[in-house]
Design an enzyme around this catalytic site. Sequence first.
Site, short mmCIF file in Angstrom:
data_model
loop_
_atom_site.label_atom_id
_atom_site.label_comp_id
_atom_site.label_asym_id
_atom_site.label_seq_id
_atom_site.Cartn_x
_atom_site.Cartn_y
_atom_site.Cartn_z
N LYS A 1 0.82 -1.20 0.00
CA LYS A 1 0.00 0.00 0.00
C LYS A 1 0.86 1.25 0.00
O LYS A 1 0.59 2.22 -0.72
CB LYS A 1 -0.93 0.01 1.22
CG LYS A 1 -1.79 1.26 1.34
CD LYS A 1 -2.69 1.45 0.11
CE LYS A 1 -3.43 2.78 0.16
NZ LYS A 1 -4.45 2.81 1.21
N CYS B 1 -3.88 9.50 2.15
CA CYS B 1 -2.93 8.46 1.71
C CYS B 1 -1.68 9.03 1.04
O CYS B 1 -0.58 8.93 1.58
CB CYS B 1 -3.63 7.50 0.75
SG CYS B 1 -4.80 6.38 1.55
#
Length: 398
Positions: free
Chosen positions: A201, A255
């Site tokens: 990720k 993010c």
Amino acid sequence: MKTICVIGLGYIGLPTAALLANRGYSVHGVDVVQDTVDIINRGEIHIVEPELDTFVKSAVNSGKLKADTKPTKADVFIIAVPTPFHEGYVPNIDYVVSATKSIASYVKEGDIVILESTSPVGTTNQVEEVLKQNGVDVSKVYVAHCPERVLPGQIMRELVENDRIVGGTTNEATKKTAQFYKTFVSGEVLETDAKTAEMAKLTENSFRDTNIAFANELSILCDKFGINVWELISLANRHPRVNILQPGAGVGGHCIAVDPWFIVHAGGEDAKLIRTAREVNTYKTEWVIEKIKNEALKFENKKGYKPTIACMGLAFKPDIDDLRESPALYIAKRLTDELENVVCVEPNISLDTTLEKLKLTSLEDALKCNIIVFLVGHKEFKNIKVDNALDFCGIKIS
């Protein structure tokens, strides 16, 4: 696996809880904010996300989704809380640790504990350690990481359609957790170990950040050379093996603006390119502020009075209300502090919302300002015809 407890009812936790409830699971959602809990229990939502309102209303009306400020026993626990950073870009997993402690007394033999929060490498193992320290026999539960991979504005669709990466602290944990995701994910569920899942990720978001940094640096250079960066990128992208992303006022969101720092913090001097990309994107935001201030000064020198300035957009990307790490929000706050007569337009936030010192106004009133600054490409701003604008998001004003 019939009952699920979701810790954190924000941009990932609530959509996940609502989706699972509509798939027949009995879902107990947990949030520390009482107002959020009350809103959800009325079948309403506290965030802007297409289709989410329908999912939540259906889930609550069916009795399959209930929100509370405290956890309860369940077969599956999903931790979906924020993972910001401390000063100096040091990773902050305090919320993850707190959430893990809050569920420890409810976790029983055979349960699955899933960390969905994007986290530094090794965090899933820390979750397991916290459970152990709080009396859980971790040899009899399954702990795994499955990072969310959704795009705000398309979350409800992508929760189902996107491939998912599952990495457990043991092989058995990986398989048990993957089996759970296969009950509602139509994309492929890819199995690995916890650390690889965590790094995957971080890698995805660092890749995006690096490519955006290239586009942002191009935009700064094009401004210096007197070249239209949007035309340049369009022409360069006609090459069959070139795909340059679009520049903006910086990079925001929970993010891409955060996760690369997790790698940089752990990687140190070996994370040269990833660090530089972060610095370029942070610098672009400061560059935008200076461009706006210079334009205001030129206006004042020419007209003899200070201009009114409209900041168009505050969210971190188009057509959502998410302000987390938003460069547009940061720019608006800086301009409000340093200049006079600054107003803001954010179509996805109510005009009566309090945003510190910022003055929210309507689109109609904002267009009367002397200088229009497009920071976010919301759909409401497209095809607006103004000749006193600074375009930092490629809204293609005419």
